[in-house]
Design a protein around this motif. Structure first.
Motif, short mmCIF file in Angstrom:
data_model
loop_
_atom_site.label_atom_id
_atom_site.label_comp_id
_atom_site.label_asym_id
_atom_site.label_seq_id
_atom_site.Cartn_x
_atom_site.Cartn_y
_atom_site.Cartn_z
N VAL A 147 0.94 -1.72 0.19
CA VAL A 147 0.23 0.20 -0.09
C VAL A 147 0.96 0.92 0.20
CG1 VAL A 147 -1.90 -1.14 1.10
CG2 VAL A 147 0.10 -0.13 2.61
N LEU A 148 0.43 2.41 -0.68
CA LEU A 148 0.75 3.27 -0.26
C LEU A 148 1.36 3.72 1.54
CD1 LEU A 148 -1.37 6.46 -1.86
CD2 LEU A 148 1.23 4.99 -2.66
N HIS A 149 2.96 4.09 2.19
CA HIS A 149 2.65 3.98 3.09
C HIS A 149 1.64 5.10 3.99
CE1 HIS A 149 4.64 3.85 7.00
NE2 HIS A 149 5.96 3.24 5.90
N PRO A 150 0.90 4.48 5.03
CA PRO A 150 -0.26 5.00 5.80
C PRO A 150 0.06 6.67 6.19
CG PRO A 150 -0.18 2.97 6.27
CD PRO A 150 0.60 3.12 5.73
N VAL A 151 1.35 6.44 6.33
CA VAL A 151 1.89 7.86 7.42
C VAL A 151 2.17 8.59 6.77
CG1 VAL A 151 4.35 8.46 8.29
CG2 VAL A 151 3.18 6.44 9.39
N PHE A 152 3.13 8.46 5.39
CA PHE A 152 3.06 9.53 4.41
C PHE A 152 1.54 9.18 2.94
CE2 PHE A 152 7.20 8.03 5.66
CZ PHE A 152 7.22 9.06 6.47
N ARG A 153 0.61 8.83 3.30
CA ARG A 153 -0.48 8.77 1.77
C ARG A 153 -0.37 10.24 2.01
NH1 ARG A 153 -3.01 8.56 6.66
NH2 ARG A 153 -4.73 9.70 7.35
N PRO A 154 -1.52 10.37 0.11
CA PRO A 154 -1.33 11.90 0.26
C PRO A 154 -2.25 12.74 1.10
CG PRO A 154 -1.41 10.95 -1.80
CD PRO A 154 -0.98 9.31 -0.64
N GLY A 155 -3.37 12.49 1.30
CA GLY A 155 -4.19 13.24 1.77
C GLY A 155 -3.54 13.58 3.96
N PRO A 156 -2.70 13.55 4.36
CA PRO A 156 -2.16 13.81 5.39
C PRO A 156 -1.22 14.86 5.69
CG PRO A 156 -1.97 12.20 6.10
CD PRO A 156 -2.77 11.85 4.77
N GLN A 157 0.20 14.61 4.21
CA GLN A 157 0.90 14.86 3.62
C GLN A 157 1.55 16.12 3.23
OE1 GLN A 157 3.20 14.29 1.36
NE2 GLN A 157 2.69 12.28 0.36
N VAL A 158 2.50 16.99 3.42
CA VAL A 158 2.87 17.94 2.57
C VAL A 158 4.08 17.72 1.57
CG1 VAL A 158 2.91 20.24 1.72
CG2 VAL A 158 1.20 19.86 2.62
N ARG A 159 4.76 17.08 0.71
CA ARG A 159 6.38 17.53 0.82
C ARG A 159 6.69 18.66 0.11
NH1 ARG A 159 6.37 13.73 -4.76
NH2 ARG A 159 4.06 13.86 -4.52
N LEU A 160 7.69 19.17 0.70
CA LEU A 160 8.26 20.24 1.23
C LEU A 160 10.16 20.51 0.61
CD1 LEU A 160 7.38 21.17 4.71
CD2 LEU A 160 6.45 21.82 2.28
N PHE A 161 10.49 21.63 -0.21
CA PHE A 161 11.93 21.25 -0.56
C PHE A 161 12.12 22.75 -0.08
CE2 PHE A 161 14.96 23.67 -3.65
CZ PHE A 161 15.57 22.35 -3.74
N ARG A 162 13.58 23.29 0.56
CA ARG A 162 14.28 24.88 0.54
C ARG A 162 15.60 24.56 0.93
NH1 ARG A 162 14.95 25.66 7.18
NH2 ARG A 162 16.30 23.35 7.67
N GLU A 163 15.53 25.60 0.27
CA GLU A 163 17.26 25.96 -0.41
C GLU A 163 17.38 26.62 0.72
OE1 GLU A 163 19.35 26.13 -4.11
OE2 GLU A 163 18.63 27.69 -3.32
N ARG A 164 18.89 26.35 1.81
CA ARG A 164 19.37 27.60 2.84
C ARG A 164 20.82 27.57 2.69
NH1 ARG A 164 21.80 24.42 6.98
NH2 ARG A 164 21.32 22.60 7.52
N THR A 165 21.63 28.34 3.07
CA THR A 165 23.31 28.84 3.51
C THR A 165 23.51 28.21 4.54
OG1 THR A 165 22.84 31.20 3.37
CG2 THR A 165 22.88 30.66 1.08
N GLU A 166 24.80 27.56 4.63
CA GLU A 166 25.48 27.53 5.71
C GLU A 166 26.43 28.66 6.19
OE1 GLU A 166 26.27 25.39 8.07
OE2 GLU A 166 24.07 23.94 7.12
N THR A 167 25.94 29.32 7.32
CA THR A 167 26.50 30.62 7.04
C THR A 167 28.55 30.79 7.57
OG1 THR A 167 27.00 30.30 9.99
CG2 THR A 167 25.00 31.35 9.03
N GLU A 168 29.19 29.28 7.77
CA GLU A 168 30.35 29.41 7.85
C GLU A 168 30.94 29.40 6.36
OE1 GLU A 168 32.37 26.18 9.92
OE2 GLU A 168 30.87 27.03 11.92
N ASP A 169 30.47 29.11 5.03
CA ASP A 169 31.02 28.75 4.26
C ASP A 169 30.54 29.41 2.90
OD1 ASP A 169 29.71 26.90 3.96
OD2 ASP A 169 30.97 24.85 3.50
N GLY A 170 29.01 29.65 3.11
CA GLY A 170 28.37 30.28 2.13
C GLY A 170 27.54 29.81 1.70
N GLN A 171 28.00 27.81 1.30
CA GLN A 171 27.81 27.21 0.29
C GLN A 171 26.07 26.39 0.46
OE1 GLN A 171 29.24 25.39 -1.87
NE2 GLN A 171 31.28 27.47 -1.43
#
Length: 288
Positions: free
Chosen positions: A173-197
Motif C-alpha cells: 500500500v501507499l505507506h499509511p504515514v505518508f499517504r497523500p491526504g495528510p502530508q505535504v512534500r517540502l523543499f527548501r534551500e538555505r546557506t551555511e553561514t560558515e562557508d556560504g554554500q
C-alpha cells in the motif's frame, strides 16, 4: 501513486473509527473501469517505476519460497501476474473492473494465467475462490490496491478459505504515514553561514494523520476520471487483519535510493527523499 487529492470525507475524534465504506463500492469500480485504458498505457507490460523498484521486488521476496499456485487480488493490467507466471507458479489473477481484466488479457497472450472478475467486497464471491481454482492457493498477493478498496473486512474475513494452511498473504500500500491526504512534500534551500554554500533539503510535513476516511484524487496525472481512495492508519489497517486471526510476520518499507526515474528536476519528487518510504509491503499469515 496518487498525485492529487480533493473532496475529503473522513472521521474525526468525535466519530467512530471506520475501515469500511460500502457506499463507495460501486463508484470505486466504475472509476477503475473508466480509467482502465489510461492506466494500462501508464503501466505498460512491466509496471511503472514504483512498481518495478519499490513494490515487485519486495513483494516477491516476501512470497519466497514461491508456492505452486498464487492468487492475485486487484491485478490491474496484469503486470505482476505475468512476472509471477514467468517464474513458474500457476497464477489466478482477479480484478473488480471488467475493463482492467480485458486490458490484462490483451497484454498476456501466451501466458497460462487464469483471469477472474472478482469484487472483493462480495463475501460470497470470495468464498467461491478455492472452488474456482480446484484447490486452495499456496499464497495470495494484493499490490497497491487496499487503499482503493472501499470495504476490506470481507477480504480479511474470507481469504483464509481460499488458502492452504499457513499460506502467506502479501500486500503493498501507499505507506499509511505518508499517504497523500495528510502530508505535504517540502523543499527548501538555505546557506551555511560558515562557508556560504547552498544546501538543499527535502522532506514531508505530516498533518491530520488520524483524520482518516474517503478522499478523491488521481493515481496517474492526466487520467480521465478522479477516483475514491480510502485513508486508513497503520492501526486501522493491521487491526482489521489481527482481529480476524491474521498475524504479521514480514514487513518492508522501501524507499527510492537510486536517484529515481528521471524526475530529478522536480524537487518535490519522492526521488529526493531516499530516507522516507512511500510504500509499505507486509506479509500476513492466518492462524487458522
Amino acid at each position: 501513486m496518487i498525485v492529487s487529492t480533493v473532496c475529503a470525507y473522513g472521521t474525526n475524534e468525535s466519530e467512530a473509527v471506520m475501515v469500511d465504506y460500502p457506499d463507495f463500492n460501486a463508484e470505486s469500480i466504475q472509476a477503475w473501469d473508466s480509467n482502465a485504458e489510461f492506466w494500462d498505457q501508464a503501466q505498460g507490460d512491466e509496471g511503472n517505476y514504483w512498481q518495478r523498484v519499490l513494490v515487485f521486488p519486495h513483494t516477491q521476496e516476501l512470497l519466497q519460497p514461491l508456492p505452486s499456485s498464487i492468487l492475485e487480488i486487484a491485478c490491474g493490467n496484469g503486470n505482476f501476474a505475468r512476472q509471477l507466471s514467468r517464474l513458474g507458479p500457476r497464477v489466478t489473477a482477479t480484478d473488480g473492473s471488467d475493463r482492467q481484466l480485458q486490458r490484462a488479457q490483451e497484454r498476456s497472450e501466451g501466458y497460462k494465467i487464469k483471469w477472474i472478475r472478482l469484487d472483493v467486497t462480495d463475501r460470497s464471491a470470495l468464498a467461491a475462490l478455492s472452488g474456482a481454482s480446484g484447490a486452495p492457493f499456496g499464497a495470495a498477493v494484493c499490490n497497491m490496491a487496499l487503499m482503493d478498496i472501499a470495504e476490506i473486512s470481507p477480504l480479511f474475513d474470507m481469504l483464509p478459505l481460499a488458502l492452504t494452511e499457513n499460506a502467506p498473504f502479501v500486500f503493498s500500500v501507499l505507506h499509511p504515514v505518508f499517504r497523500p491526504g495528510p502530508q505535504v512534500r517540502l523543499f527548501r534551500e538555505r546557506t551555511e553561514t560558515e562557508d556560504g554554500q547552498f544546501i538543499e533539503e527535502a522532506g514531508v510535513k505530516i498533518t491530520n494523520y488520524l483524520d482518516t476516511g474517503v478522499n478523491h484524487g488521481i493515481a496517474v496525472k492526466g487520467q480521465p476520471e478522479i477516483q475514491p481512495y480510502f485513508d486508513r492508519t497503520l492501526t486501522e489497517l493491521f487491526s482489521t487483519a489481527f482481529d480476524r486471526g491474521w498475524v504479521l510476520d514480514g514487513i518492508r518499507e522501501p524507499s527510492i535510493t537510486d536517484g529515481g526515474d528521471g524526475h530529478a528536476e522536480n524537487r518535490l519528487s519522492w526521488d529526493h527523499l531516499p530516507n522516507l518510504p512511500p510504500v509499505m509491503v507486509a506479509r500476513l499469515r492466518h492462524r487458522g
